[in-house]
Design a protein around this motif. Sequence first.
Motif, mmCIF file in Angstrom:
data_model
loop_
_atom_site.group_PDB
_atom_site.id
_atom_site.type_symbol
_atom_site.label_atom_id
_atom_site.label_comp_id
_atom_site.label_asym_id
_atom_site.label_seq_id
_atom_site.Cartn_x
_atom_site.Cartn_y
_atom_site.Cartn_z
ATOM 1 N N ASP A 231 0.858 -1.193 0.000
ATOM 2 C CA ASP A 231 0.000 0.000 0.000
ATOM 3 C C ASP A 231 0.894 1.243 0.000
ATOM 4 O OD1 ASP A 231 -3.074 0.771 0.907
ATOM 5 O OD2 ASP A 231 -1.578 2.227 1.592
ATOM 6 N N LEU A 232 0.553 2.202 -0.855
ATOM 7 C CA LEU A 232 1.345 3.442 -0.873
ATOM 8 C C LEU A 232 0.957 4.274 0.358
ATOM 9 C CD1 LEU A 232 1.675 2.407 -3.819
ATOM 10 C CD2 LEU A 232 1.814 4.802 -4.506
ATOM 11 N N ASP A 233 1.967 4.749 1.066
ATOM 12 C CA ASP A 233 1.704 5.448 2.330
ATOM 13 C C ASP A 233 1.160 6.869 2.098
ATOM 14 O OD1 ASP A 233 2.652 3.276 3.822
ATOM 15 O OD2 ASP A 233 4.738 3.949 3.597
ATOM 16 N N TRP A 234 0.272 7.251 2.976
ATOM 17 C CA TRP A 234 -0.276 8.618 2.990
ATOM 18 C C TRP A 234 -0.665 9.075 1.578
ATOM 19 C CZ3 TRP A 234 -1.369 9.086 7.716
ATOM 20 C CH2 TRP A 234 -0.471 8.784 8.730
ATOM 21 N N PHE A 235 -1.315 8.188 0.878
ATOM 22 C CA PHE A 235 -1.614 8.505 -0.520
ATOM 23 C C PHE A 235 -2.651 9.617 -0.651
ATOM 24 C CE2 PHE A 235 -3.063 7.481 -4.880
ATOM 25 C CZ PHE A 235 -1.831 7.593 -5.493
ATOM 26 N N LYS A 236 -3.542 9.669 0.320
ATOM 27 C CA LYS A 236 -4.565 10.717 0.286
ATOM 28 C C LYS A 236 -3.890 12.098 0.306
ATOM 29 C CE LYS A 236 -8.894 12.028 2.569
ATOM 30 N NZ LYS A 236 -8.620 13.421 2.318
ATOM 31 N N ARG A 237 -2.819 12.166 1.123
ATOM 32 C CA ARG A 237 -2.088 13.445 1.228
ATOM 33 C C ARG A 237 -1.453 13.830 -0.104
ATOM 34 N NH1 ARG A 237 1.527 12.894 6.610
ATOM 35 N NH2 ARG A 237 -0.155 12.483 8.058
ATOM 36 N N ASN A 239 -2.522 13.044 -3.051
ATOM 37 C CA ASN A 239 -3.618 13.572 -3.881
ATOM 38 C C ASN A 239 -3.997 14.990 -3.461
ATOM 39 O OD1 ASN A 239 -4.217 11.564 -5.738
ATOM 40 N ND2 ASN A 239 -5.520 10.436 -4.316
ATOM 41 N N HIS A 244 -4.708 15.100 -8.005
ATOM 42 C CA HIS A 244 -5.061 13.724 -8.375
ATOM 43 C C HIS A 244 -4.173 13.190 -9.492
ATOM 44 C CE1 HIS A 244 -7.763 10.358 -9.391
ATOM 45 N NE2 HIS A 244 -8.172 10.479 -8.130
ATOM 46 N N LEU A 251 1.229 6.280 -9.046
ATOM 47 C CA LEU A 251 0.766 4.877 -9.157
ATOM 48 C C LEU A 251 1.411 4.211 -10.369
ATOM 49 C CD1 LEU A 251 -3.067 5.245 -8.352
ATOM 50 C CD2 LEU A 251 -1.328 4.122 -6.944
ATOM 51 N N GLY A 273 -7.469 0.778 -5.719
ATOM 52 C CA GLY A 273 -6.986 2.062 -5.204
ATOM 53 C C GLY A 273 -5.469 2.146 -5.243
ATOM 54 N N GLU A 274 -4.871 2.350 -4.050
ATOM 55 C CA GLU A 274 -3.412 2.456 -4.003
ATOM 56 C C GLU A 274 -2.790 1.184 -3.434
ATOM 57 O OE1 GLU A 274 -5.349 3.183 -1.743
ATOM 58 O OE2 GLU A 274 -4.456 3.685 0.184
HETATM 59 N N1 LIG Z 1 -4.896 9.639 -7.779
HETATM 60 C C1 LIG Z 1 -5.520 8.536 -7.444
HETATM 61 N N2 LIG Z 1 -5.918 8.343 -6.181
HETATM 62 C C2 LIG Z 1 -6.539 7.212 -5.839
HETATM 63 C C3 LIG Z 1 -6.788 6.221 -6.801
HETATM 64 N N3 LIG Z 1 -7.428 5.200 -6.157
HETATM 65 C C4 LIG Z 1 -7.561 5.549 -4.862
HETATM 66 N N4 LIG Z 1 -7.015 6.766 -4.656
HETATM 67 C C5 LIG Z 1 -6.949 7.537 -3.429
HETATM 68 O O1 LIG Z 1 -6.107 6.910 -2.499
HETATM 69 C C6 LIG Z 1 -6.431 7.453 -1.240
HETATM 70 C C7 LIG Z 1 -6.268 6.377 -0.189
HETATM 71 O O2 LIG Z 1 -6.361 7.016 1.027
HETATM 72 P P1 LIG Z 1 -6.457 6.254 2.402
HETATM 73 O O3 LIG Z 1 -7.165 4.936 2.212
HETATM 74 O O4 LIG Z 1 -7.013 7.174 3.417
HETATM 75 O O5 LIG Z 1 -4.998 5.858 2.734
HETATM 76 P P2 LIG Z 1 -3.674 6.693 2.759
HETATM 77 O O6 LIG Z 1 -3.878 8.152 2.640
HETATM 78 O O7 LIG Z 1 -2.767 6.100 1.742
HETATM 79 O O8 LIG Z 1 -3.140 6.375 4.171
HETATM 80 P P3 LIG Z 1 -2.465 5.042 4.648
HETATM 81 O O9 LIG Z 1 -2.884 3.961 3.717
HETATM 82 O O10 LIG Z 1 -3.019 4.815 6.029
HETATM 83 O O11 LIG Z 1 -1.006 5.267 4.641
HETATM 84 C C8 LIG Z 1 -7.841 7.992 -1.318
HETATM 85 O O12 LIG Z 1 -7.797 9.405 -1.210
HETATM 86 C C9 LIG Z 1 -8.291 7.617 -2.716
HETATM 87 O O13 LIG Z 1 -9.107 8.612 -3.315
HETATM 88 C C10 LIG Z 1 -6.375 6.457 -8.140
HETATM 89 O O14 LIG Z 1 -6.569 5.652 -9.044
HETATM 90 N N5 LIG Z 1 -5.749 7.617 -8.426
#
Ligand SMILES: Nc1nc2c(ncn2[C@@H]2O[C@H](COP(=O)(O)OP(=O)(O)OP(=O)(O)O)[C@@H](O)[C@H]2O)c(=O)[nH]1
Length: 369
Positions: A231-237, A239, A244, A251, A273-274
């Motif tokens: 899993d990519l860390d802090w991916f929401k951040r 974005n 996006h 990714l 997702g990520e």
């Molecule tokens: N840009 C982009 N974002 C994506 C995609 N699929 C999922 N995401 C985003 O990935 C984010 C995942 O966030 P979280 O599940 O809160 O996890 P996180 O921020 O990575 O935090 P941790 O997993 O706890 O380290 C969400 O904001 C999704 O919108 C995609 O195909 N493209």
Amino acid sequence: MTQARPPAQYSAEDEDFRRSLQLTRWLAVIALMLLLGIGTKSWLSGHGGHAVMLWTFAALIAINGTVYLFLKKHELHMVGLLAIVIVLFGYLFASGGESNTGPLWFYAFPPLLFYLTNLRQGTIMLATCLAMALVIFQWPQLPFVTTEYSADFKIRFLTSVLFESLFCFILEYSRLKARSRLLELARSHEQAARTDELTGLPNRRAMHQRLLEEYSRYQRSGHHFSVALIDLDWFKRINDDYGHDAGDASLKQFADLVRDIVRQTDLGARWGGEEFLLLLPDTSLLQALTLAERLRQKVADTEFRFRDQVLPVTISAGVSSITQSDSVNHLLKQVDVQLYSAKENGRNQIAPRVKSRATTSHQDSPRPS
Ligand SMILES: Nc1nc2c(ncn2[C@@H]2O[C@H](COP(=O)(O)OP(=O)(O)OP(=O)(O)O)[C@@H](O)[C@H]2O)c(=O)[nH]1
């Protein structure tokens, strides 16, 4: 890295072969009945010689069918049947059959011939038959020719059969073209249904199928395997802070690293997702942990860039081996728990953590490549 394998399916070639097999069998039965029936009618109406000839052809078809029942060689059966039918047409052209109507049976031949053979072979066989008809029509004094046709009949028969043959050729050509286009389309849809559009990696569906295949291989022959959920860390951040598109770009770049690091027989897929899942056949837990750690290190060392910004990308991963699970679902649950633990312990790490190299056994040997 392997691409996900398409599900086992009945191929179009198998389907064609099955159809041509059925058609050949039916044709043989129909031809046999017709020859016996018309032969009997000829016998009753006083055309003994003609009746015997037709029964002889019926007997040849029956022998050809019997040989097929023993040898089960479809090609041989079809070639034998076509050869008998071509000689039968030669006889009908030369004798005229009853009331000189024998050649009219030839109209049924071109469509069947193209379907049973292919365009090239069908054309050669038709050309041979028409050349044979032309010779017989042109030289009625030949020793084996016992009838003569009117000039009108000859011209009309040959031109109409030529027209029919041409038409059948065009229809068969179009059918084959449409069929190959449909197959191509089906193949690309199948591929699309199993591939993640953004990263080009196999998707969850493809991975799930491969996991089940690998699990039954494990049950059958004990070939163990491990999985790593990444899993990519802090991916929401990422974005939120960079947009996006930057998230998408990271990714994709991560997917490239996955492609680089896994070997031919492994499968790396976008799980959603990520999240990414690696399936590592014939790989122990320790070997899988080593690989996951190598990937983690590579991600940490790689500069993820989007336009002129550097993105802070790191990964966490959970690893588990099928030898510690009793089903694919259990394995996936375990690996999810491990990923959660890696996140809980501060991210940018792999779980379970290997405490000391001393604990590693022979299993920690490099994976066969
Ligand atoms: N840009 C982009 N974002 C994506 C995609 N699929 C999922 N995401 C985003 O990935 C984010 C995942 O966030 P979280 O599940 O809160 O996890 P996180 O921020 O990575 O935090 P941790 O997993 O706890 O380290 C969400 O904001 C999704 O919108 C995609 O195909 N493209």
